[in-house]
Write a protein that holds these residues in place. Structure first.
Motif, mmCIF file in Angstrom:
data_model
loop_
_atom_site.group_PDB
_atom_site.id
_atom_site.type_symbol
_atom_site.label_atom_id
_atom_site.label_comp_id
_atom_site.label_asym_id
_atom_site.label_seq_id
_atom_site.Cartn_x
_atom_site.Cartn_y
_atom_site.Cartn_z
ATOM 1 N N THR A 71 1.109 -1.057 -0.310
ATOM 2 C CA THR A 71 -0.179 -0.096 0.000
ATOM 3 C C THR A 71 0.923 0.976 -0.316
ATOM 4 O OG1 THR A 71 -1.784 -0.600 1.466
ATOM 5 C CG2 THR A 71 -1.933 1.456 1.780
ATOM 6 N N LEU A 72 0.512 1.944 -0.779
ATOM 7 C CA LEU A 72 1.188 3.300 -0.971
ATOM 8 C C LEU A 72 0.509 5.021 0.214
ATOM 9 C CD1 LEU A 72 1.847 2.621 -4.542
ATOM 10 C CD2 LEU A 72 3.407 2.500 -3.209
ATOM 11 N N ILE A 73 1.271 5.194 0.267
ATOM 12 C CA ILE A 73 0.813 6.590 0.674
ATOM 13 C C ILE A 73 2.008 8.117 0.435
ATOM 14 C CG2 ILE A 73 0.818 7.308 3.710
ATOM 15 C CD1 ILE A 73 0.454 5.015 4.516
ATOM 16 N N ALA A 74 1.355 8.789 0.673
ATOM 17 C CA ALA A 74 2.053 10.444 0.577
ATOM 18 C C ALA A 74 1.594 11.571 1.470
ATOM 19 C CB ALA A 74 2.260 10.293 -0.400
ATOM 20 N N THR A 75 1.900 11.645 1.932
ATOM 21 C CA THR A 75 1.829 13.222 2.583
ATOM 22 C C THR A 75 2.155 14.050 2.985
ATOM 23 O OG1 THR A 75 0.725 13.637 5.234
ATOM 24 C CG2 THR A 75 2.990 12.325 4.936
ATOM 25 N N PRO A 76 2.535 16.019 3.095
ATOM 26 C CA PRO A 76 2.659 16.506 2.999
ATOM 27 C C PRO A 76 3.374 16.977 5.007
ATOM 28 C CG PRO A 76 1.266 17.040 1.507
ATOM 29 C CD PRO A 76 0.455 16.106 2.577
ATOM 30 N N LEU A 77 4.578 17.209 4.987
ATOM 31 C CA LEU A 77 5.122 17.551 6.689
ATOM 32 C C LEU A 77 5.272 19.089 6.427
ATOM 33 C CD1 LEU A 77 7.870 14.224 6.775
ATOM 34 C CD2 LEU A 77 5.354 14.630 6.873
ATOM 35 N N VAL A 78 4.499 20.134 6.394
ATOM 36 C CA VAL A 78 4.754 21.037 6.183
ATOM 37 C C VAL A 78 6.038 21.539 7.156
ATOM 38 C CG1 VAL A 78 3.457 23.213 6.588
ATOM 39 C CG2 VAL A 78 2.286 21.012 5.859
ATOM 40 N N ARG A 79 6.973 22.499 7.084
ATOM 41 C CA ARG A 79 7.819 22.646 7.994
ATOM 42 C C ARG A 79 7.828 23.824 8.720
ATOM 43 N NH1 ARG A 79 10.983 18.261 10.220
ATOM 44 N NH2 ARG A 79 11.118 17.375 8.299
ATOM 45 N N GLU A 80 7.317 25.080 7.567
ATOM 46 C CA GLU A 80 6.924 26.709 7.977
ATOM 47 C C GLU A 80 5.705 26.797 6.633
ATOM 48 O OE1 GLU A 80 9.164 30.990 6.839
ATOM 49 O OE2 GLU A 80 10.702 28.798 7.627
ATOM 50 N N GLU A 81 4.754 27.630 7.780
ATOM 51 C CA GLU A 81 4.324 27.836 6.539
ATOM 52 C C GLU A 81 3.238 29.498 6.794
ATOM 53 O OE1 GLU A 81 0.070 25.884 6.773
ATOM 54 O OE2 GLU A 81 1.431 25.332 8.759
ATOM 55 N N GLN A 91 6.459 12.742 1.821
ATOM 56 C CA GLN A 91 6.894 11.819 2.368
ATOM 57 C C GLN A 91 5.970 11.063 1.572
ATOM 58 O OE1 GLN A 91 7.090 10.433 7.155
ATOM 59 N NE2 GLN A 91 5.028 10.533 5.715
ATOM 60 N N VAL A 92 6.896 9.753 1.266
ATOM 61 C CA VAL A 92 6.883 8.422 0.688
ATOM 62 C C VAL A 92 6.247 7.317 1.783
ATOM 63 C CG1 VAL A 92 6.156 7.314 -0.939
ATOM 64 C CG2 VAL A 92 6.902 10.035 -1.391
ATOM 65 N N ALA A 104 9.131 0.982 3.648
ATOM 66 C CA ALA A 104 9.942 1.288 3.102
ATOM 67 C C ALA A 104 9.725 2.886 3.831
ATOM 68 C CB ALA A 104 10.514 1.332 1.767
ATOM 69 N N ARG A 105 9.993 4.471 3.591
ATOM 70 C CA ARG A 105 10.097 5.658 3.653
ATOM 71 C C ARG A 105 11.263 5.805 3.068
ATOM 72 N NH1 ARG A 105 8.252 8.247 9.166
ATOM 73 N NH2 ARG A 105 7.790 5.637 10.110
ATOM 74 N N LEU A 106 10.215 7.198 2.756
ATOM 75 C CA LEU A 106 11.153 8.540 1.624
ATOM 76 C C LEU A 106 11.290 10.192 1.964
ATOM 77 C CD1 LEU A 106 13.660 9.571 -0.457
ATOM 78 C CD2 LEU A 106 11.175 8.923 -1.944
ATOM 79 N N ILE A 107 11.641 10.647 2.616
ATOM 80 C CA ILE A 107 11.313 11.908 2.416
ATOM 81 C C ILE A 107 12.384 13.206 1.500
ATOM 82 C CG2 ILE A 107 11.320 14.148 3.916
ATOM 83 C CD1 ILE A 107 10.870 11.893 6.755
ATOM 84 N N GLU A 108 11.854 13.372 0.599
ATOM 85 C CA GLU A 108 12.331 14.668 -0.057
ATOM 86 C C GLU A 108 12.104 15.982 0.336
ATOM 87 O OE1 GLU A 108 11.741 12.595 -4.586
ATOM 88 O OE2 GLU A 108 9.903 12.441 -3.863
ATOM 89 N N PRO A 109 13.049 16.119 0.886
ATOM 90 C CA PRO A 109 13.212 18.067 1.164
ATOM 91 C C PRO A 109 12.657 19.009 0.749
ATOM 92 C CG PRO A 109 14.694 16.254 2.643
ATOM 93 C CD PRO A 109 14.360 16.161 0.875
#
Length: 261
Positions: A71-81, A91-92, A104-109
């Protein structure tokens, strides 16, 4: 197989896919809490890059049709707004569909940063991307929207990912497949442009066995003017172009014409 049997089988598959999608959405909050303990209770989240929050509204999930055990999951990690500006990582996650353990986990800054052009939504692209023998990739489409009425912008980018053992890595990053923009007076007069692309996997195997990609684009443009009280199109043009995308040492390299601004 007769038509009745075929229709029944097709309905069964569609129903199963619908149930899977509903089940995925229902379980998403629990999966996000599993990946980010304390999120559901409002506990401040922090990692090596600093504090962040999950954008649950834009988070998505999908059972991978080509590999339904995952199962695939994608979510935004909000750092500043702030108003009209923000920084956000992508984040995937890949989960075992049966055990629900994180594979597996991947975070693309900073992949989802915004400034006047914001992220509208995310979408998994699970077309059969067989980029090399024995491997299957999946995609994530990011839809962005500009905030200016006089200079509207809509854009969809595609990124491709490959899972090898417990390692998830990007193969293709932010290829613009669809876009439209305009510069007009918000009533009629102005220039309008649209670009629609189709990504094709060729038969030619290049570096490390990865097949070349071919992006075919149809670009249309027009100019509107107010004539005798009516808004009329006074110029139109259509152009068809294509670009070959080859694999480098670690990922597909975009031609300079397709590189992000």
């Amino acid at each position: 197989m007769n038509r009745i049997t075929f229709a029944a089988a097709l309905c069964g598959l569609l129903l199963a896919a619908s149930v899977q999608a509903d089940d995925c959405r229902q379980q998403l909050p629990a999966w996000l809490e599993q990946a980010h303990p304390g999120h559901a209770q409002g506990t401040p989240l922090q990692d090596g890059r600093g504090t962040y929050r999950l954008d649950v509204g834009k988070s998505i999930c999908k059972v991978w049709p080509g590999r339904p055990q995952l199962t695939l999951i994608a979510t935004p990690l909000v750092r500043e707004e702030d108003e009209g500006y923000g920084e956000s990582d992508l984040q995937v996650l890949v989960l075992d569909s049966a055990s629900q353990a994180i594979v597996a986990r991947l975070i693309e800054p900073n992949r989802l940063d915004w400034d006047a052009v914001s992220v509208d939504r995310l979408e998994f692209d699970t077309a059969p991307y067989r980029l090399r023998e024995g491997e299957l990739a999946f995609g994530i489409r990011v839809m962005r929207r500009g905030s200016s009425r006089a200079n509207p912008l809509y854009e969809t980018t595609l990124s491709l990912y490959e899972l090898q053992a417990q390692h998830l890595r990007p193969l293709l990053s932010e290829l613009v497949v669809d876009s439209s923009w305009a510069e007009w007076d918000t009533r009629c007069t102005g220039d309008f442009s649209n670009s629609r692309g189709v990504l094709i996997i060729t038969k030619r195997a290049g570096n490390q066995g990865y097949r070349d990609l071919l992006l075919k684009q149809t670009r249309t443009g027009s100019r509107d003017e107010m004539l005798a009280g009516e808004c009329e199109t006074v110029e139109e043009s259509t152009q068809r172009v294509q670009f070959r995308i080859e694999y480098g040492e670690q990922r597909y390299l975009l031609p300079i014409e397709l590189a992000p601004n």
